[in-house]
Design a protein around this motif. Structure first.
Motif, short mmCIF file in Angstrom:
data_model
loop_
_atom_site.label_atom_id
_atom_site.label_comp_id
_atom_site.label_asym_id
_atom_site.label_seq_id
_atom_site.Cartn_x
_atom_site.Cartn_y
_atom_site.Cartn_z
N ASN A 30 0.81 -1.22 0.00
CA ASN A 30 0.00 0.00 0.00
C ASN A 30 0.84 1.27 0.00
O ASN A 30 0.30 2.36 -0.16
CB ASN A 30 -0.91 0.04 1.23
CG ASN A 30 -2.11 -0.88 1.11
OD1 ASN A 30 -2.39 -1.40 0.02
ND2 ASN A 30 -2.79 -1.10 2.20
N TYR A 31 2.14 1.11 0.18
CA TYR A 31 3.00 2.27 0.42
C TYR A 31 4.15 2.38 -0.57
O TYR A 31 4.82 1.39 -0.87
CB TYR A 31 3.59 2.21 1.83
CG TYR A 31 2.56 2.15 2.92
CD1 TYR A 31 2.17 0.93 3.46
CD2 TYR A 31 1.93 3.31 3.37
CE1 TYR A 31 1.20 0.87 4.46
CE2 TYR A 31 0.97 3.25 4.35
CZ TYR A 31 0.61 2.03 4.89
OH TYR A 31 -0.35 1.98 5.87
N VAL A 33 7.93 3.75 -0.83
CA VAL A 33 8.99 3.81 0.19
C VAL A 33 10.15 4.65 -0.34
O VAL A 33 10.62 4.45 -1.46
CB VAL A 33 9.49 2.40 0.56
CG1 VAL A 33 10.66 2.49 1.54
CG2 VAL A 33 8.35 1.58 1.16
N ARG A 52 4.75 1.68 -5.17
CA ARG A 52 4.19 0.59 -4.37
C ARG A 52 4.56 -0.80 -4.87
O ARG A 52 4.83 -1.70 -4.08
CB ARG A 52 2.68 0.73 -4.30
CG ARG A 52 2.22 1.96 -3.54
CD ARG A 52 0.71 1.94 -3.39
NE ARG A 52 0.04 1.95 -4.67
CZ ARG A 52 -1.19 1.52 -4.87
NH1 ARG A 52 -1.89 1.03 -3.87
NH2 ARG A 52 -1.74 1.59 -6.06
N ALA A 97 7.77 5.38 4.66
CA ALA A 97 6.67 4.86 3.86
C ALA A 97 5.53 5.86 3.83
O ALA A 97 5.22 6.50 4.85
CB ALA A 97 6.18 3.53 4.44
N GLY A 98 4.92 5.99 2.66
CA GLY A 98 3.82 6.92 2.50
C GLY A 98 2.91 6.51 1.37
O GLY A 98 3.21 5.59 0.62
N GLY A 99 1.80 7.25 1.24
CA GLY A 99 0.80 6.89 0.25
C GLY A 99 1.19 7.19 -1.18
O GLY A 99 0.61 6.64 -2.11
N SER A 100 2.17 8.07 -1.38
CA SER A 100 2.59 8.42 -2.73
C SER A 100 4.10 8.57 -2.79
O SER A 100 4.73 8.91 -1.79
CB SER A 100 1.91 9.71 -3.19
OG SER A 100 2.28 10.77 -2.33
N TYR A 108 5.58 11.59 3.90
CA TYR A 108 5.69 10.24 4.43
C TYR A 108 5.12 10.16 5.84
O TYR A 108 5.34 11.04 6.66
CB TYR A 108 7.15 9.79 4.40
CG TYR A 108 7.64 9.60 2.98
CD1 TYR A 108 8.10 10.69 2.24
CD2 TYR A 108 7.59 8.37 2.37
CE1 TYR A 108 8.51 10.53 0.93
CE2 TYR A 108 8.01 8.19 1.06
CZ TYR A 108 8.46 9.29 0.34
OH TYR A 108 8.87 9.13 -0.96
N ASP A 109 4.42 9.08 6.10
CA ASP A 109 3.72 8.91 7.38
C ASP A 109 4.53 8.10 8.39
O ASP A 109 4.34 8.26 9.60
CB ASP A 109 2.38 8.21 7.14
CG ASP A 109 1.49 8.98 6.19
OD1 ASP A 109 0.99 8.37 5.22
OD2 ASP A 109 1.32 10.19 6.41
N TYR A 110 5.37 7.21 7.90
CA TYR A 110 6.08 6.29 8.79
C TYR A 110 7.57 6.34 8.49
O TYR A 110 7.97 6.36 7.33
CB TYR A 110 5.55 4.86 8.59
CG TYR A 110 4.07 4.74 8.73
CD1 TYR A 110 3.25 4.69 7.60
CD2 TYR A 110 3.47 4.71 9.98
CE1 TYR A 110 1.88 4.60 7.72
CE2 TYR A 110 2.09 4.62 10.11
CZ TYR A 110 1.31 4.57 8.97
OH TYR A 110 -0.05 4.50 9.09
#
Length: 121
Positions: A30-31, A33, A52, A97-100, A108-110
């Motif tokens: 889903n991510y 990187v 992804r 890691a992120g959605g785009s 990035y969210d993580y």
């Protein structure tokens, strides 16, 4: 998603290292990187990103032709193969890691905890 970066170390100029970023706790595919790096006293800079499913990769000009990013979704792992290392590559390297797929850290969210890469001249 939890990320664990490893593979850093001390290497002479011209040498190689392979960094790994292992993910857990989510659906890895889903991510996008990315890899970023931060040298002492400097901002966190973009290095490379993979989409992804690995169809798209993009590199900072400073590493293009020397670094290769790849991923294995079956192993929930992203790799950064670093060849022809230079002293200016010395930094703490982070995976995120992120959605785009983006060059911007805020996308990035993580984030992983970072792994130190030191290149001696």
């Amino acid at each position: 998603v939890q990320l664990q970066a490893c593979g850093g170390g001390l290497v002479q100029a011209g040498g190689s290292l392979r960094l790994s970023c292992a993910a857990s706790g989510g659906t890895f595919s889903n991510y996008a990187v990315g890899w970023f790096r931060q040298a002492p006293g400097k901002e966190r800079d973009f290095v490379a990103v993979v989409s992804r499913y690995g169809a798209m990769t993009y590199y900072a000009d400073s590493v293009k032709g020397r670094f290769t990013i790849s991923r294995d979704n079956a192993k929930n792992t992203v790799y950064l193969q670093m060849n022809s290392l230079r002293p200016e590559d010395t930094a703490v390297y982070y995976c995120a890691a992120g959605g785009s797929a983006s060059v911007h850290p805020k996308s990035y969210d993580y984030w992983g905890q970072g792994t130190q890469v030191t290149v001696s001249s």
